[in-house]
Design a protein around this motif. Structure first.
Motif, PDB file in Angstrom:
ATOM      1  N   ASP A   1      24.418   5.012  33.326  1.00 41.94           N
ATOM      2  CA  ASP A   1      23.316   4.139  32.942  1.00 41.94           C
ATOM      3  C   ASP A   1      22.467   3.747  34.151  1.00 41.94           C
ATOM      4  OD1 ASP A   1      25.704   2.438  33.637  1.00 41.94           O
ATOM      5  OD2 ASP A   1      24.128   0.923  33.548  1.00 41.94           O
ATOM      6  N   TYR A   2      21.247   3.297  33.873  1.00 42.10           N
ATOM      7  CA  TYR A   2      20.300   3.039  34.957  1.00 42.10           C
ATOM      8  C   TYR A   2      20.751   1.879  35.847  1.00 42.10           C
ATOM      9  CZ  TYR A   2      15.894   3.479  37.371  1.00 42.10           C
ATOM     10  OH  TYR A   2      14.947   3.715  38.346  1.00 42.10           O
ATOM     11  N   GLY A   3      21.349   0.850  35.252  1.00 45.70           N
ATOM     12  CA  GLY A   3      21.816  -0.270  36.061  1.00 45.70           C
ATOM     13  C   GLY A   3      22.866   0.158  37.076  1.00 45.70           C
ATOM     14  N   SER A   4      23.806   0.984  36.637  1.00 50.48           N
ATOM     15  CA  SER A   4      24.815   1.495  37.566  1.00 50.48           C
ATOM     16  C   SER A   4      24.173   2.322  38.664  1.00 50.48           C
ATOM     17  CB  SER A   4      25.852   2.337  36.814  1.00 50.48           C
ATOM     18  OG  SER A   4      26.618   1.529  35.943  1.00 50.48           O
ATOM     19  N   ARG A   5      23.157   3.089  38.321  1.00 52.88           N
ATOM     20  CA  ARG A   5      22.458   3.898  39.333  1.00 52.88           C
ATOM     21  C   ARG A   5      21.776   3.011  40.370  1.00 52.88           C
ATOM     22  NH1 ARG A   5      21.618   9.342  38.396  1.00 52.88           N
ATOM     23  NH2 ARG A   5      22.521  10.131  36.436  1.00 52.88           N
ATOM     24  N   VAL A   6      21.179   1.911  39.925  1.00 50.58           N
ATOM     25  CA  VAL A   6      20.546   0.975  40.866  1.00 50.58           C
ATOM     26  C   VAL A   6      21.596   0.419  41.827  1.00 50.58           C
ATOM     27  CG1 VAL A   6      19.360  -1.253  41.061  1.00 50.58           C
ATOM     28  CG2 VAL A   6      18.641   0.388  39.310  1.00 50.58           C
TER      29      VAL A   6
ATOM     30  N   GLN B   1      20.106  -6.826  33.983  1.00 49.66           N
ATOM     31  CA  GLN B   1      18.735  -6.687  33.494  1.00 49.66           C
ATOM     32  C   GLN B   1      18.064  -8.046  33.334  1.00 49.66           C
ATOM     33  OE1 GLN B   1      19.316  -4.034  29.966  1.00 49.66           O
ATOM     34  NE2 GLN B   1      17.332  -3.226  30.555  1.00 49.66           N
ATOM     35  N   ASN B   2      16.751  -8.064  33.570  1.00 47.27           N
ATOM     36  CA  ASN B   2      15.985  -9.291  33.330  1.00 47.27           C
ATOM     37  C   ASN B   2      16.201  -9.797  31.903  1.00 47.27           C
ATOM     38  OD1 ASN B   2      14.798  -9.483  35.875  1.00 47.27           O
ATOM     39  ND2 ASN B   2      13.081  -8.178  35.313  1.00 47.27           N
ATOM     40  N   LYS B   3      16.079  -8.895  30.933  1.00 48.93           N
ATOM     41  CA  LYS B   3      16.140  -9.318  29.524  1.00 48.93           C
ATOM     42  C   LYS B   3      17.552  -9.698  29.095  1.00 48.93           C
ATOM     43  CE  LYS B   3      16.564  -4.642  27.575  1.00 48.93           C
ATOM     44  NZ  LYS B   3      15.908  -3.632  26.711  1.00 48.93           N
ATOM     45  N   GLN B   4      18.533  -9.407  29.941  1.00 43.25           N
ATOM     46  CA  GLN B   4      19.913  -9.786  29.621  1.00 43.25           C
ATOM     47  C   GLN B   4      20.381 -10.978  30.445  1.00 43.25           C
ATOM     48  OE1 GLN B   4      21.904  -5.959  30.097  1.00 43.25           O
ATOM     49  NE2 GLN B   4      21.850  -5.639  27.888  1.00 43.25           N
ATOM     50  N   GLY B   5      19.416 -11.668  31.072  1.00 44.25           N
ATOM     51  CA  GLY B   5      19.754 -12.933  31.703  1.00 44.25           C
ATOM     52  C   GLY B   5      19.891 -12.901  33.206  1.00 44.25           C
ATOM     53  N   ALA B   6      19.075 -12.078  33.882  1.00 45.61           N
ATOM     54  CA  ALA B   6      19.185 -11.974  35.340  1.00 45.61           C
ATOM     55  C   ALA B   6      18.959 -13.319  36.028  1.00 45.61           C
ATOM     56  CB  ALA B   6      18.193 -10.932  35.871  1.00 45.61           C
TER      57      ALA B   6
ATOM     58  N   LYS C   1      12.840  -1.172  37.385  1.00 45.85           N
ATOM     59  CA  LYS C   1      12.740  -0.998  35.935  1.00 45.85           C
ATOM     60  C   LYS C   1      13.454  -2.095  35.153  1.00 45.85           C
ATOM     61  CE  LYS C   1      11.997   3.986  36.013  1.00 45.85           C
ATOM     62  NZ  LYS C   1      12.466   5.312  35.543  1.00 45.85           N
ATOM     63  N   GLY C   2      13.238  -3.333  35.557  1.00 40.92           N
ATOM     64  CA  GLY C   2      13.791  -4.458  34.829  1.00 40.92           C
ATOM     65  C   GLY C   2      15.203  -4.835  35.226  1.00 40.92           C
ATOM     66  N   PHE C   3      15.796  -4.121  36.174  1.00 43.47           N
ATOM     67  CA  PHE C   3      17.118  -4.473  36.690  1.00 43.47           C
ATOM     68  C   PHE C   3      16.978  -5.192  38.023  1.00 43.47           C
ATOM     69  CE2 PHE C   3      18.181  -1.079  33.791  1.00 43.47           C
ATOM     70  CZ  PHE C   3      19.389  -1.476  33.248  1.00 43.47           C
ATOM     71  N   ARG C   4      17.838  -6.164  38.246  1.00 37.37           N
ATOM     72  CA  ARG C   4      17.894  -6.864  39.530  1.00 37.37           C
ATOM     73  C   ARG C   4      19.302  -6.756  40.093  1.00 37.37           C
ATOM     74  NH1 ARG C   4      13.356 -10.122  40.561  1.00 37.37           N
ATOM     75  NH2 ARG C   4      11.926 -10.148  38.789  1.00 37.37           N
ATOM     76  N   LEU C   5      19.350  -6.558  41.401  1.00 35.21           N
ATOM     77  CA  LEU C   5      20.630  -6.414  42.085  1.00 35.21           C
ATOM     78  C   LEU C   5      20.799  -7.556  43.068  1.00 35.21           C
ATOM     79  CD1 LEU C   5      23.172  -4.717  42.723  1.00 35.21           C
ATOM     80  CD2 LEU C   5      21.806  -3.482  44.411  1.00 35.21           C
ATOM     81  N   TYR C   6      21.907  -8.293  42.920  1.00 38.88           N
ATOM     82  CA  TYR C   6      22.196  -9.428  43.792  1.00 38.88           C
ATOM     83  C   TYR C   6      23.425  -9.141  44.648  1.00 38.88           C
ATOM     84  CZ  TYR C   6      19.187 -11.807  40.406  1.00 38.88           C
ATOM     85  OH  TYR C   6      18.141 -12.168  39.581  1.00 38.88           O
ATOM     86  N   ARG C   7      23.342  -9.557  45.910  1.00 39.14           N
ATOM     87  CA  ARG C   7      24.506  -9.543  46.806  1.00 39.14           C
ATOM     88  C   ARG C   7      24.866 -10.989  47.099  1.00 39.14           C
ATOM     89  NH1 ARG C   7      22.654  -7.603  51.855  1.00 39.14           N
ATOM     90  NH2 ARG C   7      22.367  -9.774  52.373  1.00 39.14           N
TER      91      ARG C   7
END
Length: 203
Positions: A43-48, A163-168, A191-197
């Motif tokens: 999935d795209y989130g895992s790829r990010v 994802q933003n739409k899933q509550g980022a 593409k609507g995904f955010r990655l936090y460290r």
């Protein structure tokens, strides 16, 4: 009706599917199945997460909610002198991740079936990686965030993609509550995904 991927023992009939995935310049031959997350491809989130995650070569890493293993297996390739533990509540996912490690000649890994951190209660890690199980509900996701801090070594980090739409934004607020606002950094968005460290402070 298909199983929810966040279940410990899928009942849907096995229907395995093999495919190649190019991730971070590395090719993996992966097998997925019915009843696991993102059966038809990574999935795209895992790829990010895979493209941005920073894994020291000797790190002790946890992939929580590993599915059939793409995140953890790439982490293991990036940490040849370290070790990656891949865990998931879903026994079929753990079986597939184990199979995929063997198929790709990746040996610095171990596996466990685990409901959040139940299977690694006494263990700590330098890096935790998570594409969290949003469909399991906010309570489960927030429990994962809260408990992750105690499973990080001081100075260690958890990487979370959402994802933003899933509550980022609400996820970031919860992470800042747990780790401290200054320790939570957005390191990527796509593409609507955010990655936090999120880093556990040295104590």
């Amino acid at each position: 009706m298909n199983d929810h991927y966040y279940t410990n023992k899928p009942t849907s009939a096995s229907n395995r599917k093999a495919f190649d995935a190019m991730l971070r310049g590395l090719n993996l031959r992966l097998t997925s199945d019915a009843g696991v997350f993102s059966r038809d491809g990574v999935d795209y989130g895992s790829r990010v997460l895979i493209e941005h995650m920073e894994i020291p070569r000797d790190a002790n890493v946890l992939d929580i909610g590993c599915g059939y293993g793409p995140i953890g297996l790439i982490a293991a390739r990036l940490a040849p002198q370290g070790h990656v533990k891949l865990i998931d509540i879903n026994e079929r996912a753990v079986e597939l991740a184990t199979l995929n490690a063997k198929a790709n000649g990746i040996h610095n890994v171990s596996f466990a079936q685990s409901d959040i951190f139940s299977g690694v209660r006494s263990e700590t890690f330098d890096v935790i990686l998570s594409n969290p199980p949003i469909r399991a509900g906010k309570a489960v996701v927030h429990q994962l965030f809260s408990e992750s801090r105690e499973h990080l070594n001081p100075g260690g980090s958890i990487w979370v993609v959402i994802q933003n739409k899933q509550g980022a934004q609400s996820a970031r607020a919860k992470l800042e509550e747990i780790f401290g606002e200054e320790e939570v950094v957005e390191v990527g968005k796509d593409k609507g995904f955010r990655l936090y460290r999120c880093r556990r402070k040295q104590e």
